[in-house]
Write a protein that holds these residues in place. Structure first.
Motif, PDB file in Angstrom:
ATOM      1  N   ASP A  69      12.726  19.236 -23.355  1.00  0.00           N
ATOM      2  CA  ASP A  69      13.809  20.351 -23.086  1.00  0.00           C
ATOM      3  C   ASP A  69      15.041  20.032 -24.144  1.00  0.00           C
ATOM      4  O   ASP A  69      15.608  20.958 -24.769  1.00  0.00           O
ATOM      5  CB  ASP A  69      14.490  20.166 -21.504  1.00  0.00           C
ATOM      6  CG  ASP A  69      13.384  20.940 -20.545  1.00  0.00           C
ATOM      7  OD1 ASP A  69      13.391  20.585 -19.729  1.00  0.00           O
ATOM      8  OD2 ASP A  69      12.974  22.057 -21.052  1.00  0.00           O
ATOM      9  N   ARG A  70      15.055  18.707 -24.232  1.00  0.00           N
ATOM     10  CA  ARG A  70      16.236  18.208 -25.285  1.00  0.00           C
ATOM     11  C   ARG A  70      15.872  17.033 -26.095  1.00  0.00           C
ATOM     12  O   ARG A  70      15.004  16.270 -25.297  1.00  0.00           O
ATOM     13  CB  ARG A  70      17.471  18.245 -24.469  1.00  0.00           C
ATOM     14  CG  ARG A  70      17.901  19.322 -23.564  1.00  0.00           C
ATOM     15  CD  ARG A  70      19.234  19.097 -22.777  1.00  0.00           C
ATOM     16  NE  ARG A  70      19.604  20.546 -22.327  1.00  0.00           N
ATOM     17  CZ  ARG A  70      20.681  20.602 -22.047  1.00  0.00           C
ATOM     18  NH1 ARG A  70      21.882  19.745 -22.316  1.00  0.00           N
ATOM     19  NH2 ARG A  70      21.114  21.727 -21.247  1.00  0.00           N
ATOM     20  N   TYR A  94      17.650  13.565 -27.904  1.00  0.00           N
ATOM     21  CA  TYR A  94      19.058  12.848 -28.044  1.00  0.00           C
ATOM     22  C   TYR A  94      19.067  11.720 -29.177  1.00  0.00           C
ATOM     23  O   TYR A  94      17.903  11.242 -29.191  1.00  0.00           O
ATOM     24  CB  TYR A  94      19.506  12.296 -26.806  1.00  0.00           C
ATOM     25  CG  TYR A  94      19.937  13.257 -25.644  1.00  0.00           C
ATOM     26  CD1 TYR A  94      18.725  13.427 -24.757  1.00  0.00           C
ATOM     27  CD2 TYR A  94      21.216  13.902 -25.312  1.00  0.00           C
ATOM     28  CE1 TYR A  94      18.936  14.603 -23.833  1.00  0.00           C
ATOM     29  CE2 TYR A  94      21.538  14.412 -24.299  1.00  0.00           C
ATOM     30  CZ  TYR A  94      20.305  14.999 -23.528  1.00  0.00           C
ATOM     31  OH  TYR A  94      20.402  15.999 -22.367  1.00  0.00           O
ATOM     32  N   TYR A  98      21.077   8.229 -29.965  1.00  0.00           N
ATOM     33  CA  TYR A  98      22.050   7.190 -29.548  1.00  0.00           C
ATOM     34  C   TYR A  98      22.004   6.252 -30.571  1.00  0.00           C
ATOM     35  O   TYR A  98      21.110   5.693 -31.209  1.00  0.00           O
ATOM     36  CB  TYR A  98      21.573   6.577 -28.115  1.00  0.00           C
ATOM     37  CG  TYR A  98      21.730   7.476 -27.028  1.00  0.00           C
ATOM     38  CD1 TYR A  98      20.975   8.380 -26.566  1.00  0.00           C
ATOM     39  CD2 TYR A  98      23.086   7.488 -26.204  1.00  0.00           C
ATOM     40  CE1 TYR A  98      20.981   9.142 -25.524  1.00  0.00           C
ATOM     41  CE2 TYR A  98      23.289   8.223 -25.292  1.00  0.00           C
ATOM     42  CZ  TYR A  98      22.220   9.151 -24.807  1.00  0.00           C
ATOM     43  OH  TYR A  98      22.277  10.119 -23.637  1.00  0.00           O
ATOM     44  N   SER A 156      26.423   8.063 -27.530  1.00  0.00           N
ATOM     45  CA  SER A 156      25.573   9.308 -27.793  1.00  0.00           C
ATOM     46  C   SER A 156      26.165  10.036 -29.133  1.00  0.00           C
ATOM     47  O   SER A 156      27.512  10.004 -29.321  1.00  0.00           O
ATOM     48  CB  SER A 156      25.824  10.416 -26.375  1.00  0.00           C
ATOM     49  OG  SER A 156      25.226  11.608 -27.137  1.00  0.00           O
ATOM     50  N   PHE A 188      18.588   4.976 -31.474  1.00  0.00           N
ATOM     51  CA  PHE A 188      17.201   5.365 -30.548  1.00  0.00           C
ATOM     52  C   PHE A 188      17.438   7.080 -30.472  1.00  0.00           C
ATOM     53  O   PHE A 188      18.234   7.642 -30.281  1.00  0.00           O
ATOM     54  CB  PHE A 188      17.720   4.644 -29.201  1.00  0.00           C
ATOM     55  CG  PHE A 188      17.648   3.246 -28.852  1.00  0.00           C
ATOM     56  CD1 PHE A 188      18.867   2.470 -29.012  1.00  0.00           C
ATOM     57  CD2 PHE A 188      16.571   2.768 -28.472  1.00  0.00           C
ATOM     58  CE1 PHE A 188      18.734   1.242 -28.980  1.00  0.00           C
ATOM     59  CE2 PHE A 188      16.246   1.639 -28.314  1.00  0.00           C
ATOM     60  CZ  PHE A 188      17.378   0.689 -28.515  1.00  0.00           C
ATOM     61  N   ASP A 225      14.008  14.439 -23.374  1.00  0.00           N
ATOM     62  CA  ASP A 225      14.144  14.817 -22.083  1.00  0.00           C
ATOM     63  C   ASP A 225      12.927  15.878 -21.925  1.00  0.00           C
ATOM     64  O   ASP A 225      13.049  17.051 -22.252  1.00  0.00           O
ATOM     65  CB  ASP A 225      15.486  15.502 -21.769  1.00  0.00           C
ATOM     66  CG  ASP A 225      15.390  16.380 -20.568  1.00  0.00           C
ATOM     67  OD1 ASP A 225      16.323  17.390 -20.439  1.00  0.00           O
ATOM     68  OD2 ASP A 225      14.526  16.316 -19.515  1.00  0.00           O
ATOM     69  N   ALA A 263      10.224  16.267 -16.619  1.00  0.00           N
ATOM     70  CA  ALA A 263      10.185  14.700 -15.876  1.00  0.00           C
ATOM     71  C   ALA A 263      11.554  14.235 -15.271  1.00  0.00           C
ATOM     72  O   ALA A 263      11.324  13.308 -14.722  1.00  0.00           O
ATOM     73  CB  ALA A 263      10.117  14.196 -17.463  1.00  0.00           C
ATOM     74  N   GLN A 264      12.530  14.992 -15.489  1.00  0.00           N
ATOM     75  CA  GLN A 264      13.929  14.401 -14.839  1.00  0.00           C
ATOM     76  C   GLN A 264      14.292  13.256 -15.267  1.00  0.00           C
ATOM     77  O   GLN A 264      15.033  12.382 -14.439  1.00  0.00           O
ATOM     78  CB  GLN A 264      13.668  14.556 -13.323  1.00  0.00           C
ATOM     79  CG  GLN A 264      13.338  15.872 -12.737  1.00  0.00           C
ATOM     80  CD  GLN A 264      13.620  15.831 -11.287  1.00  0.00           C
ATOM     81  OE1 GLN A 264      12.753  15.348 -10.364  1.00  0.00           O
ATOM     82  NE2 GLN A 264      14.567  16.434 -10.753  1.00  0.00           N
ATOM     83  N   LYS A 265      13.984  12.640 -16.543  1.00  0.00           N
ATOM     84  CA  LYS A 265      14.297  11.526 -17.103  1.00  0.00           C
ATOM     85  C   LYS A 265      14.106  11.451 -18.621  1.00  0.00           C
ATOM     86  O   LYS A 265      13.653  12.148 -19.064  1.00  0.00           O
ATOM     87  CB  LYS A 265      13.262  10.297 -16.529  1.00  0.00           C
ATOM     88  CG  LYS A 265      12.044  10.474 -16.912  1.00  0.00           C
ATOM     89  CD  LYS A 265      11.291   9.288 -16.308  1.00  0.00           C
ATOM     90  CE  LYS A 265       9.820   9.548 -16.764  1.00  0.00           C
ATOM     91  NZ  LYS A 265       8.957   8.394 -16.171  1.00  0.00           N
ATOM     92  N   LEU A 266      15.041  10.749 -19.201  1.00  0.00           N
ATOM     93  CA  LEU A 266      14.959  10.267 -20.795  1.00  0.00           C
ATOM     94  C   LEU A 266      13.874   9.270 -20.763  1.00  0.00           C
ATOM     95  O   LEU A 266      13.930   8.418 -20.253  1.00  0.00           O
ATOM     96  CB  LEU A 266      16.296   9.837 -21.342  1.00  0.00           C
ATOM     97  CG  LEU A 266      17.296  11.080 -21.322  1.00  0.00           C
ATOM     98  CD1 LEU A 266      18.493  10.342 -22.071  1.00  0.00           C
ATOM     99  CD2 LEU A 266      16.881  12.234 -21.892  1.00  0.00           C
ATOM    100  N   PHE A 305      12.831   6.830 -23.916  1.00  0.00           N
ATOM    101  CA  PHE A 305      13.202   6.284 -25.241  1.00  0.00           C
ATOM    102  C   PHE A 305      12.164   5.890 -26.143  1.00  0.00           C
ATOM    103  O   PHE A 305      11.204   5.311 -25.773  1.00  0.00           O
ATOM    104  CB  PHE A 305      14.372   5.085 -24.929  1.00  0.00           C
ATOM    105  CG  PHE A 305      15.744   5.787 -24.426  1.00  0.00           C
ATOM    106  CD1 PHE A 305      15.798   5.968 -23.150  1.00  0.00           C
ATOM    107  CD2 PHE A 305      16.948   5.610 -25.445  1.00  0.00           C
ATOM    108  CE1 PHE A 305      17.104   6.484 -22.470  1.00  0.00           C
ATOM    109  CE2 PHE A 305      17.959   6.117 -24.912  1.00  0.00           C
ATOM    110  CZ  PHE A 305      18.143   6.595 -23.678  1.00  0.00           C
ATOM    111  N   GLN A 321      11.481   3.202 -29.353  1.00  0.00           N
ATOM    112  CA  GLN A 321      11.510   1.904 -29.487  1.00  0.00           C
ATOM    113  C   GLN A 321      12.740   1.224 -30.237  1.00  0.00           C
ATOM    114  O   GLN A 321      13.239   0.269 -30.089  1.00  0.00           O
ATOM    115  CB  GLN A 321      10.493   1.205 -30.400  1.00  0.00           C
ATOM    116  CG  GLN A 321       8.953   1.768 -29.894  1.00  0.00           C
ATOM    117  CD  GLN A 321       8.521   2.826 -30.792  1.00  0.00           C
ATOM    118  OE1 GLN A 321       9.342   4.017 -30.937  1.00  0.00           O
ATOM    119  NE2 GLN A 321       7.153   2.815 -31.176  1.00  0.00           N
TER     120      GLN A 321
END
Lengths: 111, 113
Positions: A30-31, A33, A35, A45, A88, A92, A96-99, A101, A103
């Motif tokens: 979905d998205r 990111y 960081y 962010s 990093f 999303d 999954a409702q989570k990010l 990451f 390595q």
């Protein structure tokens, strides 16, 4: 399996040079990111990329997203020492409702 | 203005002890998270809560128990600490679960001796 892989994991470069960090991910997202983490500090962010072809720029950093290739890039232009940090990407994944990451890429910019 | 805060910042303890880390956010977010960052900087989600309700529990040993007394707070209690629990633990929050930018706290560096 939900996987996010960054390349390279370590990058040492000279001030003034350009370079790119790559972030591949395993399935539809979905998205995405980006960081930044300075040593001993929290995560900050930088960018959120929402759709295919999205490009975001802030100063010497530019991030892009190709959802068909499942690839995002973080491009550094004319690097300066202040950009030294660990970067990093985080994905999303749909449903999954989570990010998840990557390595992290430890970037060191030498004068 | 502190957005996401954690206490303590450093925690040094002996194996077998029980300890807690507290997290508070003043952003008005509905969702809060705990992450573990290991010595290689790898960051993995442990738990997420949405409005005090557990949403994600990522195969974390049941020695770890999160508690959310209200949507602005998410605490992490760890029983019977082991050497492998040494890490930096980050709390984060977002407006909605999964689909909004997450804002991270300063981290708690836990060292188990």
């Amino acid at each position: 399996e939900l996987k996010v892989e960054q390349n390279p994991l370590f990058l040492s470069m000279q001030e003034g040079k350009n370079y790119t960090i790559y972030c591949n991910y395993s399935t539809t997202s979905d998205r995405l990111y980006w960081y930044r983490q300075d040593p001993g500090k929290s995560l900050e962010s930088l960018f959120v990329l929402l759709s295919n072809g999205a490009v975001k720029q802030e100063g010497r950093l530019m991030a892009s997203l190709d959802t068909k290739a499942r690839l995002s890039t973080l491009h550094i232009t004319a690097a300066v020492h202040d950009l030294s940090a660990t970067y990093f990407c985080a994905v999303d994944f749909q449903g999954a409702q989570k990010l998840v990451f990557g390595q992290g890429t430890r970037l060191t910019i030498n004068p | 203005d502190t957005a996401v805060s954690q206490t303590p910042k450093y925690l040094v303890t002996q194996m077998g002890n029980d300890k807690s880390i507290k997290c508070e956010q003043n952003l008005g977010h509905d969702t809060m998270y705990w992450y573990k960052q290991d010595s290689k900087k790898f960051l993995k989600i442990m738990f997420s809560y949405n409005n005090k309700e557990l949403i994600i529990n990522e195969t974390v040993p049941n020695r770890f128990s999160p508690k959310s007394p209200d949507k602005a707070h998410l605490n992490l209690h760890i029983n019977s600490l082991e050497l492998g629990d040494s890490a930096v633990y980050f709390c984060a929050s977002s407006h909605r679960g999964g689909s909004d930018t997450q804002y991270f706290g300063p981290g708690t560096r836990l060292t188990v001796l």
